[in-house]
Design an enzyme around this catalytic site. Structure first.
Site, short mmCIF file in Angstrom:
data_model
loop_
_atom_site.label_atom_id
_atom_site.label_comp_id
_atom_site.label_asym_id
_atom_site.label_seq_id
_atom_site.Cartn_x
_atom_site.Cartn_y
_atom_site.Cartn_z
N SER A 101 2.77 42.69 5.79
CA SER A 101 1.74 43.42 5.04
C SER A 101 0.93 44.41 5.85
O SER A 101 0.12 45.15 5.29
CB SER A 101 0.79 42.43 4.36
OG SER A 101 1.45 41.81 3.28
N PHE A 124 11.31 33.94 -8.28
CA PHE A 124 11.40 34.78 -7.09
C PHE A 124 11.20 33.93 -5.84
O PHE A 124 11.95 34.07 -4.85
CB PHE A 124 10.36 35.89 -7.16
CG PHE A 124 10.49 36.91 -6.05
CD1 PHE A 124 11.24 38.07 -6.22
CD2 PHE A 124 9.86 36.72 -4.83
CE1 PHE A 124 11.37 38.99 -5.20
CE2 PHE A 124 9.98 37.64 -3.79
CZ PHE A 124 10.75 38.78 -3.98
N ALA A 125 10.19 33.05 -5.85
CA ALA A 125 9.89 32.22 -4.68
C ALA A 125 11.06 31.29 -4.35
O ALA A 125 11.45 31.14 -3.19
CB ALA A 125 8.62 31.42 -4.92
N THR A 149 14.17 31.73 -5.10
CA THR A 149 15.34 32.53 -4.74
C THR A 149 15.25 33.09 -3.33
O THR A 149 16.25 33.14 -2.60
CB THR A 149 15.52 33.69 -5.74
OG1 THR A 149 15.62 33.15 -7.06
CG2 THR A 149 16.77 34.50 -5.42
N TYR A 205 -5.28 39.25 -4.02
CA TYR A 205 -4.25 39.91 -3.23
C TYR A 205 -2.93 39.92 -4.00
O TYR A 205 -2.42 38.87 -4.38
CB TYR A 205 -4.08 39.17 -1.91
CG TYR A 205 -3.29 39.89 -0.86
CD1 TYR A 205 -3.94 40.71 0.06
CD2 TYR A 205 -1.92 39.74 -0.77
CE1 TYR A 205 -3.21 41.36 1.05
CE2 TYR A 205 -1.19 40.38 0.21
CZ TYR A 205 -1.84 41.19 1.13
OH TYR A 205 -1.13 41.82 2.10
N SER A 206 -2.39 41.09 -4.24
CA SER A 206 -1.13 41.21 -4.99
C SER A 206 -0.23 42.24 -4.35
O SER A 206 -0.57 43.43 -4.27
CB SER A 206 -1.41 41.60 -6.44
OG SER A 206 -0.20 41.84 -7.13
N GLY A 243 0.00 40.40 8.60
CA GLY A 243 1.24 40.49 7.84
C GLY A 243 2.12 39.28 8.05
O GLY A 243 2.32 38.82 9.17
#
Length: 386
Positions: free
Chosen positions: A92, A156-157, A159, A198-199, A342
């Site tokens: 990030s 998603f998580a 995968t 946070y997105s 990040g």
């Protein structure tokens, strides 16, 4: 991209090297500023390794002097030590680069932070209560948009963050628009401008806006506007390329919802799944140069830098505020630092600098399940006697 807490956080000897760089003629005739003692920082890095981090690579820059240090190993099999010049995935920290480009475009009057997302990406943010007609670019950059974070979607998580899914799908390609569709399949976190969360989806959209406004990818704009002018030779926007350039270390993760169990080599993956929210690769020296230049006003006019430093309070981080891709933190001794952290598979990174850009620190853990990054920052700026 910031992965779930269990996946991102935050063995052998250590090395440290101090390199003095005298840049002005006659500098030897003047007494140089007293060199900082980085012993506390080294101890904090060693403590992270003792806590389970495979290795740490760090550089600090102050008064034309660079301190380079490592702890632990870069390869658990060969026990090869880390290098302070290692390339690594910065996760990030990419957001600061993306935000800088958006603010440069505002300074050039190409766009306005008060533009709606729908002005640039009509119909992209819609469904389940999401409405890009009521979300501004500013709200994307400071995470007050309310748009759901696609990385927290359960499918998603499973995968991409858990073992079975990761090894089957780590080279998958999903374009940014598909990442946004995952987000908008959920309800928003809150109405735009009413709270903070946070997105990563916010910055995927910011990258898409850059492309729409310039006709170039966000990566091309970062290269032309930041990487090349600052000579950040170790910094790159890799797209879908799965490897990390040399010198580099292996990256390790648990690929589980706990910090226990087997450790896996997760070095190779498609970073494009993080897009403009977390795709980039760099090294400590380049990150110090970037944040120092940013805070010194070399990349943005005063107006845009002031906008970037206008923060929203963040309850999740004590004594911190989130600006436009830039985090302000007041440390225990009263020192204020600006930067970003990040996390991405096998990599946990931090890069911070003082408001005048004169004292910078960047470091990386090549593991994502343990270690205290805050302790390393505190040790550098607020050292306590042993």
């Amino acid at each position: 991209m910031t992965t779930p807490r269990t996946l991102r956080l935050s063995l052998t000897g250590t090395t440290a090297l101090v390199v003095a760089a005298l840049t002005a003629p006659g500098a030897l005739a003047d007494a140089p500023p007293r060199a900082r003692d980085h012993a506390a920082t080294q101890r904090a890095m060693d403590a992270a390794v003792k806590d389970g981090v495979p290795g740490v690579a760090a550089q600090a820059a102050e008064n034309h002097t660079t301190w380079k240090a490592t702890a632990g190993v870069g390869d658990l099999k060969t026990k090869k030590p880390r290098s302070a010049a290692d390339h690594y995935r910065v996760g990030s920290i990419t957001k600061t680069f993306t935000s800088t480009v958006v603010l440069q475009l505002e300074a050039e009057r190409v766009l306005s932070l008060d533009d709606t997302v729908d002005k640039w990406l009509p119909g992209v943010v819609h469904g389940n209560g999401h409405d890009g007609r009521h979300i501004t670019l500013r709200q994307l950059l400071n995470h007050t948009s309310g748009i759901y974070d696609y990385t927290t979607d359960d499918t998603f998580a499973r995968t991409y963050f858990l073992k079975d899914g990761f090894f089957e799908h780590r080279f998958d390609r999903l374009p940014p628009r598909d990442l946004v569709r995952i987000a908008t399949s959920h309800a928003p976190d809150f109405a735009p401008g009413t709270s903070w969360n946070y997105s990563n989806t916010n910055y995927v959209l910011a990258g898409m806006v850059i492309e729409k406004a310039t006709g170039h990818t966000y990566g091309d704009e970062i290269r032309q506007r930041i990487i090349q002018p600052l000579g950040l030779n170790a910094t790159l926007v890799p797209g879908t390329y799965p490897k990390v350039p040399k010198p580099s270390s292996r990256a390790y993760g648990k690929l589980a919802e706990t910090a226990t169990g087997p450790t896996y080599d997760v070095t190779e993956l498609n970073p494009g799944l993080a897009s403009a929210a977390g795709e980039m690769i760099s090294d400590p020296g380049d990150l110090n140069r970037f944040y120092s230049a940013l805070l010194r006003g070399r990349l943005l006019p005063k107006k845009q830098l002031a906008e970037m430093k206008t923060t929203v309070k963040v309850g999740e981080i004590p004594n911190a505020g989130y600006g436009l891709g830039l985090i302000e933190r007041e440390l225990s001794c009263g020192v204020v630092v600006w930067g970003h952290g990040g996390g991405i598979h096998g990599s946990t990174s931090e890069a911070v600098t003082t408001a005048d850009g004169r004292h910078s620190l960047a470091f990386n853990f090549n593991g994502d399940w343990s270690g205290d990054t805050d302790a390393v920052i505190e040790a550098e700026y607020c050292p306590k006697p042993k």
